[in-house]
Motif scaffolding. Structure first.
Motif, PDB file in Angstrom:
ATOM      1  N   TRP A   1       0.817  -1.209   0.000  1.00  0.00           N
ATOM      2  CA  TRP A   1       0.000   0.000   0.000  1.00  0.00           C
ATOM      3  C   TRP A   1       0.853   1.262   0.000  1.00  0.00           C
ATOM      4  O   TRP A   1       0.684   2.146  -0.833  1.00  0.00           O
ATOM      5  CB  TRP A   1      -0.925  -0.020   1.223  1.00  0.00           C
ATOM      6  N   TRP A   2       1.832   1.340   0.919  1.00  0.00           N
ATOM      7  CA  TRP A   2       2.655   2.549   1.060  1.00  0.00           C
ATOM      8  C   TRP A   2       3.767   2.582   0.017  1.00  0.00           C
ATOM      9  O   TRP A   2       4.229   3.647  -0.383  1.00  0.00           O
ATOM     10  CB  TRP A   2       3.236   2.574   2.474  1.00  0.00           C
ATOM     11  N   LYS A   3       4.230   1.426  -0.447  1.00  0.00           N
ATOM     12  CA  LYS A   3       5.349   1.287  -1.388  1.00  0.00           C
ATOM     13  C   LYS A   3       6.589   2.010  -0.862  1.00  0.00           C
ATOM     14  O   LYS A   3       7.242   2.794  -1.564  1.00  0.00           O
ATOM     15  CB  LYS A   3       4.957   1.816  -2.772  1.00  0.00           C
ATOM     16  N   ALA A   4       6.933   1.736   0.378  1.00  0.00           N
ATOM     17  CA  ALA A   4       8.092   2.353   1.011  1.00  0.00           C
ATOM     18  C   ALA A   4       9.376   1.829   0.376  1.00  0.00           C
ATOM     19  O   ALA A   4       9.439   0.676  -0.062  1.00  0.00           O
ATOM     20  CB  ALA A   4       8.099   2.049   2.509  1.00  0.00           C
ATOM     21  N   PRO A   5      10.433   2.663   0.336  1.00  0.00           N
ATOM     22  CA  PRO A   5      11.680   2.234  -0.309  1.00  0.00           C
ATOM     23  C   PRO A   5      12.384   1.081   0.414  1.00  0.00           C
ATOM     24  O   PRO A   5      13.098   0.303  -0.206  1.00  0.00           O
ATOM     25  CB  PRO A   5      12.535   3.508  -0.295  1.00  0.00           C
ATOM     26  N   MET A   6      12.208   0.989   1.731  1.00  0.00           N
ATOM     27  CA  MET A   6      12.804  -0.125   2.494  1.00  0.00           C
ATOM     28  C   MET A   6      11.695  -0.863   3.243  1.00  0.00           C
ATOM     29  O   MET A   6      11.731  -1.038   4.461  1.00  0.00           O
ATOM     30  CB  MET A   6      13.850   0.405   3.470  1.00  0.00           C
ATOM     31  N   ALA A   7      10.685  -1.306   2.476  1.00  0.00           N
ATOM     32  CA  ALA A   7       9.484  -1.883   3.092  1.00  0.00           C
ATOM     33  C   ALA A   7       9.787  -3.134   3.901  1.00  0.00           C
ATOM     34  O   ALA A   7       9.049  -3.455   4.836  1.00  0.00           O
ATOM     35  CB  ALA A   7       8.468  -2.214   2.002  1.00  0.00           C
ATOM     36  N   MET A   8      10.871  -3.825   3.593  1.00  0.00           N
ATOM     37  CA  MET A   8      11.171  -5.064   4.308  1.00  0.00           C
ATOM     38  C   MET A   8      11.445  -4.843   5.790  1.00  0.00           C
ATOM     39  O   MET A   8      11.310  -5.755   6.610  1.00  0.00           O
ATOM     40  CB  MET A   8      12.365  -5.767   3.668  1.00  0.00           C
TER      41      MET A   8
END
Length: 408
Positions: free
Chosen positions: A60-67
């Motif tokens: 949903w957010w597609k964060a650059p360091m989502a892991m």
């Protein structure tokens, strides 16, 4: 070839044994409450927390360091809610420090290898601080994430902090609100078995003294069992601490229908003393077995000690029965009163035997002073604590006062 065949056979046997153990654990987890089910629930909760964190941060957010979000969420589904909260604070501090160290080293050197040489030793030393516990290793891990991906901007660093916070919040929420872990089962289990095992040992010693007399081998076996009995109290104390921790900061504990409050701790202290008295009695018997003079017991003493310990074992056994009677059963009140009378009657028999032992001690003078005095004093202390769990002193005031006078 023969050695290879033997090795293959051993590996096959190990695999079969391991598979059977896994099967037994799975059946116990499905069959009812227990440690296996608790482990399975916590594992599934950790997986669910990671999936939720990834769905929010990565999908949903597609964060650059989502892991970072699911990675944090997994490690924060701890065995207690208090431990989850403590680990969340520790992990956030070490992740922030590791990230800032790596970003600073990266900006300063402009080279990933040189930045690692600078940042990793400092991050490892920082993470080894005892206050951070096992979470300390996340400091160099966070530094590696920064340096491997090569992103040092303020925006990227802020994203890492937010992703870590998101994962921590999800892990905490899942652990606290979805079947929150409460560890009172071990307390109740040990509390049930301690009187039972104490009664069994006292009855064994009494039967041995009556049938075979005091032998070196038998007395040493009794002492070994009594020593293990004191270990049960240590296990109970550890379980009690674990249970208390599981209730700290646990807002969802009322959702656990299968986790009633553990019994009060006052009972533990009394049984701690009782088990040490039993251990002291068996140690004295083991030291006196085969001895002579001041290291021996009078010929008639073992029979009296046997009667005393048999009655004391009955008190322990009836205490266990009273603790586990169901007040909702028909006639439960009358049953409890009857068993309470039986327990006091057993205590009365023990004090009567103690009075005989005291009389014999006074008549013998100092011929058997050392060992006889030790046995007499140890049994008096045992009966004193058994009186407290029986609810009152025995009816025979003369026997009680005689025993307490001998103790003095």
């Amino acid at each position: 070839m023969r050695d290879l065949s033997q090795a293959v056979g051993q590996w096959k046997q190990w695999a079969l044994w391991e598979g059977a153990a896994v099967g037994r654990s799975a059946r116990r987890a499905l069959g009812g409450p227990g440690p296996e089910r608790d482990t399975a629930v916590q594992a599934l909760k950790a997986a669910a927390a990671a999936l939720i964190a990834w769905a929010l941060a990565g999908w949903w957010w597609k964060a650059p360091m989502a892991m970072l979000a699911p990675w944090t969420a997994i490690f924060l589904v701890q065995s207690t809610v208090y431990r989850s909260l403590k680990s969340a604070l520790q992990q956030f501090v070490v992740v922030v420090m590791g990230t800032l160290l790596a970003a600073g080293a990266g900006v300063l050197t402009g080279n990933a290898m040189l930045a690692m040489i600078i940042a990793l030793p400092v991050a490892m030393l920082f993470g080894s601080y005892a206050r951070f516990g096992t979470q300390g290793l996340n400091a160099p891990t966070a530094a590696l994430f920064v340096l491997v991906y090569g992103t040092y901007s303020g925006f990227d660093i802020l994203h890492r902090f937010l992703e870590t916070l998101l994962g921590a919040a999800i892990g905490l929420a899942v652990n606290a609100l979805v079947l929150p872990p409460v560890h009172s089962r071990s307390v109740r289990h040990l509390r049930s078995h301690l009187p039972e095992e104490s009664a069994a040992l006292l009855h064994t010693v009494a039967d041995g003294l009556s049938d075979d007399g005091l032998t070196q081998e038998g007395a040493q076996t009794w002492h070994d069992r009594a020593w293990r009995l004191t270990d049960r109290v240590t296990e109970l104390r550890t379980a009690r601490s674990w249970s208390d921790e599981s209730y700290r900061f646990n807002p969802g504990r009322k959702l656990r229908r299968s986790a009633p409050l553990p019994p009060a701790a006052d009972w533990d202290f009394t049984w701690d003393r009782i088990t040490h008295h039993i251990e002291a009695i068996t140690r004295t018997l083991a030291e006196s077995a085969g001895g002579s003079g001041r290291a021996a017991l009078p010929d008639a003493a073992p029979a009296i000690v046997a009667e005393l310990l048999r009655a004391a074992g009955d008190v322990c056994e009836l205490d266990d029965t009273l603790e586990h009677s169901d007040p909702g059963e028909p006639g439960a009140d009358e049953s409890r009163r009857r068993r309470g009378r039986d327990r006091r009657a057993a205590l009365q028999r023990a004090y009567t035997a103690q009075s005989e032992l005291n009389s014999m001690f006074r008549e013998r003078g100092d011929e058997y002073l050392d060992t006889f005095a030790a046995v007499t004093a140890d049994t008096i202390r045992l009966l004193s604590d058994l009186s407290s769990i029986a609810g009152r002193e025995p009816d025979d005031e003369a026997a009680r006062d005689d025993a307490h006078g001998a103790a003095g």
